[in-house]
Scaffold this motif. Structure first.
Motif, PDB file in Angstrom:
ATOM      1  N   ASN A   1       8.701  -1.569   4.358  1.00 35.40           N
ATOM      2  CA  ASN A   1       7.349  -1.391   4.911  1.00 35.40           C
ATOM      3  C   ASN A   1       6.983   0.074   5.112  1.00 35.40           C
TER       4      ASN A   1
ATOM      5  N   LYS B   1       4.954   2.103   3.526  1.00 35.42           N
ATOM      6  CA  LYS B   1       3.514   2.383   3.453  1.00 35.42           C
ATOM      7  C   LYS B   1       2.810   2.014   4.753  1.00 35.42           C
ATOM      8  N   GLU B   2       3.152   0.876   5.329  1.00 37.09           N
ATOM      9  CA  GLU B   2       2.523   0.418   6.580  1.00 37.09           C
ATOM     10  C   GLU B   2       2.911   1.326   7.743  1.00 37.09           C
TER      11      GLU B   2
ATOM     12  N   LYS C   1       0.932   4.547   7.551  1.00 38.49           N
ATOM     13  CA  LYS C   1      -0.470   4.330   7.938  1.00 38.49           C
ATOM     14  C   LYS C   1      -0.672   4.440   9.440  1.00 38.49           C
ATOM     15  N   ASN C   2       0.381   4.150  10.204  1.00 42.48           N
ATOM     16  CA  ASN C   2       0.276   4.199  11.667  1.00 42.48           C
ATOM     17  C   ASN C   2       0.557   5.581  12.249  1.00 42.48           C
TER      18      ASN C   2
END
Length: 286
Positions: A45, A47-48, A51-52
């Motif tokens: 994860n 990429k996720e 993003k945060n």
């Protein structure tokens, strides 16, 4: 818009590790940088998680898995800054690191491509030995003065853009020393015996794993030892060059023809054959 630093982090399935890098960059007293994350085909994860990440200038680029050196080449191409640092996903900066590095970069001469500094297990204990604080190349640090251990490097990006790792189809690794040896033929560094980056440094099993890594990427390793001839003539270097060429299934006549030191290569053939046969016997037993 050009920033002072490009902080390049190559990553592959290291989503959790990136959080520590992020926190260390968030705390920097020097803020003018872009964090360039090259995701080398992660299936987790990553990429996720990225993003945060907030309150930082971040550029995230996803590429097909091809190994760190391909990611490094991509980062050099994409970098848009005065200076460039590779900070691996399991490393992190002390909060004043970029501020201090920026100060030293301003003191470099035209023949110095950047600043070299200590890496540490923590902010007090450095890895390996101290640097020789002379106007010398990376090659001389390790080969002439026998300095040991990982060190941190900051480059002038306009000069670094002249260089790239050579990569081979079917291989995903070339030692970083290949790039540094190219640079050593022209440029030196300003060396600083201060710790600016902390490494998660695991020594147990490293030698065996690294040897396997080299032998599964023999073309890149043969290229590295052939390049070493341009800086130093040595029977051991020649033997290793031949060994990796043989692992890559090259013919003896081609190995000699392509060598940057044909005389040393010919003299090293007996030792090289012994090293190669030892490798073959070891692998045939598995």
């Amino acid at each position: 818009m050009e920033t002072t630093f490009t902080i390049f982090t190559p990553t592959y399935n290291r989503a959790e590790k990136l959080k520590r890098v992020y926190n260390s960059l968030l705390k920097q007293t020097f803020k003018d940088f872009c964090w360039l994350i090259i995701d080398d085909g992660s299936s987790d994860n990553t990429k996720e998680v990225v993003k945060n990440f907030k309150n930082l200038n971040i550029r995230y680029v996803y590429v097909k898995n091809g190994g760190k050196q391909r990611a490094y080449n991509k980062a050099i191409e994409l970098g848009n800054s005065k200076y460039f640092i590779c900070l691996d996903s399991d490393d992190y900066f002390l909060e004043y690191s970029l501020e201090k590095i920026a100060e030293y970069m301003k003191k470099t001469s035209s023949k110095q491509i950047g600043v070299g500094y200590l890496s540490g297990y923590d902010d007090k204990k450095y890895i390996g030995t101290k640097l020789i604080e002379k106007d010398i190349s990376m090659f001389d640090q390790y080969n002439k003065y026998k300095v040991k251990g990982d060190k941190g490097l900051c480059f002038k990006l306009d000069l670094l853009k002249k260089y790239r790792f050579k990569v081979f189809e079917g291989e995903k690794f070339t030692t970083e020393a290949y790039l540094y040896n190219q640079i050593s033929r022209t440029y030196t560094f300003l060396w600083v015996n201060e710790i600016y980056e902390i490494k998660e440094y695991l020594e147990n099993g490293l030698t065996a794993k690294y040897d396997k890594l080299l032998c599964t990427n023999p073309k890149g390793q043969a290229l590295y030892y052939n390049q070493m001839f341009l800086l130093k003539k040595d029977i051991i270097i020649a033997s290793r060059y031949i060994k990796f060429c043989l692992i890559a299934k090259k013919k003896i006549k081609d190995i000699i023809k392509e060598s940057n030191s044909k005389v040393f290569t010919i003299f090293a053939l007996p030792l090289a054959m012994y090293m190669y046969l030892k490798w073959r016997i070891k692998n045939e037993k598995k």
